[in-house]
Design an enzyme around this catalytic site. Structure first.
Site, short mmCIF file in Angstrom:
data_model
loop_
_atom_site.label_atom_id
_atom_site.label_comp_id
_atom_site.label_asym_id
_atom_site.label_seq_id
_atom_site.Cartn_x
_atom_site.Cartn_y
_atom_site.Cartn_z
N ASP A 275 0.82 -1.21 0.00
CA ASP A 275 0.00 0.00 0.00
C ASP A 275 0.85 1.26 0.00
OD1 ASP A 275 -2.13 -1.84 0.40
OD2 ASP A 275 -1.94 -1.65 2.57
N GLU B 136 -11.41 -0.16 -3.39
CA GLU B 136 -10.55 0.35 -2.33
C GLU B 136 -9.49 1.25 -2.94
OE1 GLU B 136 -8.59 -2.95 -0.46
OE2 GLU B 136 -7.86 -3.77 -2.34
N ASN C 263 -4.63 -8.05 -4.38
CA ASN C 263 -5.22 -6.71 -4.48
C ASN C 263 -4.21 -5.76 -5.12
OD1 ASN C 263 -3.45 -6.33 -2.32
ND2 ASN C 263 -4.88 -5.05 -1.18
N GLN D 164 18.88 2.89 12.56
CA GLN D 164 18.35 1.75 11.81
C GLN D 164 19.55 1.06 11.17
OE1 GLN D 164 15.32 0.69 11.79
NE2 GLN D 164 15.30 -0.82 10.15
#
Length: 477
Positions: free
Chosen positions: A27, A216, A281, A372
């Protein structure tokens, strides 16, 4: 002794897609700030059954959003997960964090960043920060949009936000999805409403976007004065009227206003199964970076390469164009990706979690150093960087490293994994101090533009060391 190198999976040189191979990310949503693109993604993570077998992705335990950034669109820096929902998250009222959207504006002379997210399909929250990578706080302590929000009572899935900061400084949020029973052709579940000046409130009543076969994935961008609302069509398998979007494709509508009315135009991106042989999706974001337009989207290419394509998705990038008449030609998704926009400068301090390609490494946020870092470095693991410009030559290489029990050797190769060695740096075994140290070695033969590979050797089946950052020094400096 010849090192048995780990094999790249998913993202294989010289391809640019998927963007990273050491983690998933679904996404995608793009934010351009300065000379970098920041991509915010649902942090897909493997779920296992009681026998240790990878299960289908349920999305139910996802409460973090991950962010990566790049100045060249090929080498990506992993900034790690953002703790969004749940007891450890900024928004403790939320249980999940899916499908983020991000916005940058200036308030009272200061840069402000806003991260919108879906709390499953029941509402939308917002976090704020002074930096595109955080730290993030919940400025309102509750959901931004719920079913009590005017105009959204009948939205099936209250999720998948997209945001637009218009040229006049006003903000808008687009969201919604789902199909009420039997209403495949006209679900009526897409919405748009204005954001308040603070970007952490909404104003007025949400307006319906009459998106045909809506499912969506709201998207929004503006080009040449035209507003483009983009979305993913639903998977209705019956007869569709001529001119309707096929199942699981990215479709678009246009308007002369951010609130509509909207005119349906067509589709621009087929389902990932059409290109990569693994369906699922479809979710996207359209953005401009420098003078070109791009579309970020996800596909299960990395998990497919790993033999576990059970809904675990990875972000991809391809070019998008607008015709003079405003129409968008169909995008061809591929593994190749996009052209590298700028060479990587090795004489700047580069976070170790910056990768063009990789195998046998992971990243994690380490409190001891607030970084990180690249972790779980194994024998035969490696990181590849694309298009590194050494100019007239480098004389040394320096790295910030945390030794582990085994220690090992970091080899620097040019052009390919087995290419010329320009330097070797020995990382001693840990002495128990658990402190980051700076180690340095001389290099020879690094001139001009090359791909650079950091190859890790040492005792097999043991983690060798952790890396925070690295940098070359130019000759004569």
């Amino acid at each position: 002794m010849t090192t048995q190198l780990k094999q790249a999976a998913g993202k294989v040189q010289p391809n640019g897609n998927p963007l990273v191979a050491h983690r998933y990310g679904a996404d995608p949503y793009a934010l351009v700030f300065g000379d970098r693109v920041y991509l915010y993604m649902t942090n897909d993570a493997l779920e296992y059954d009681e026998n240790g077998v990878v299960k289908e992705n349920s999305y139910s335990s996802i409460n973090t959003i991950t962010v990566i950034s790049s100045a060249d669109l090929v080498n990506w820096t992993d900034h790690g997960p953002i703790a969004v929902a749940g007891p450890e998250g900024a928004a403790k009222w939320a249980t999940q964090s899916w499908a983020p959207a991000a916005l940058h504006t200036v308030i009272d002379g200061k840069d402000k960043f806003f991260l919108y997210f879906a709390n499953n399909a029941s509402g939308i929250g917002v976090l704020s920060s002074d930096s595109p990578v955080g730290p993030w706080v919940d400025p309102i302590g509750e959901a931004l949009i719920l079913r009590s929000t005017p105009g959204v009572e009948d939205v099936t899935w209250l999720f998948d936000p997209a945001v637009l900061l218009d040229d006049d400084g006003k903000g808008y949020i687009y969201f919604g999805g789902g199909v009420p029973e039997g209403q495949f052709a006209e679900p009526g579940t897409a919405r748009v409403m204005p954001l308040g000046e603070d970007m952490t409130s909404v104003a007025g009543t949400a307006a319906v976007i009459p998106a045909p076969f809506m499912f969506e994935d709201a998207g929004i961008h503006k080009w040449n004065g035209v507003y483009y609302y983009t979305y993913c069509s639903n998977f209705y398998d019956g007869q569709r009227p001529e001119g309707s979007p096929p199942a699981g494709e990215i479709a678009y509508m246009t308007s002369s206003s951010p609130m509509g009315p909207w005119t349906y135009q067509g589709t621009i991106l087929k389902n990932p199964g059409h290109f990569f042989g693994v369906s699922g999706n479809n979710h996207h974001a359209v953005f401009q970076f420098h003078d070109s337009w791009y579309i970020a989207y996800h596909a299960q290419t990395l998990s497919k390469a790993q033999g576990i394509a059970n809904g675990y998705r990875s972000t991809h990038l391809n070019r998008l164009t607008h015709h003079e008449d405003g129409s968008i030609p169909e995008i061809h998704a591929d593994y190749e990706g996009v052209q590298q926009l700028a060479m990587l400068n090795p004489y700047e301090r580069i976070p170790a979690a910056t990768m063009g390609w990789s195998a046998g490494v992971k990243t994690e946020y380490l409190a001891e150093g607030g970084v990180q870092a690249v972790t779980d470095v194994e024998q035969g693991g490696w990181i590849g960087l694309s298009g590194v410009d050494f100019g007239s030559g480098a004389e040394s290489f320096q790295v910030s490293v945390l030794s582990l029990e085994a220690g090992g050797v970091l080899e620097l190769h040019l052009d390919e994994l087995a290419g010329p060695v320009i330097g070797r740096l020995t990382v001693p075994a840990a002495d128990g101090s658990q402190e980051w140290v700076e180690l340095k070695t001389e290099v020879q033969g690094a001139e001009g533009v090359h791909n650079l590979y950091l190859v890790f050797t040492g005792e097999s089946n043991k983690s060798l060391f952790k890396l925070a950052a690295w940098q070359f020094t130019a000759q004569g400096h």
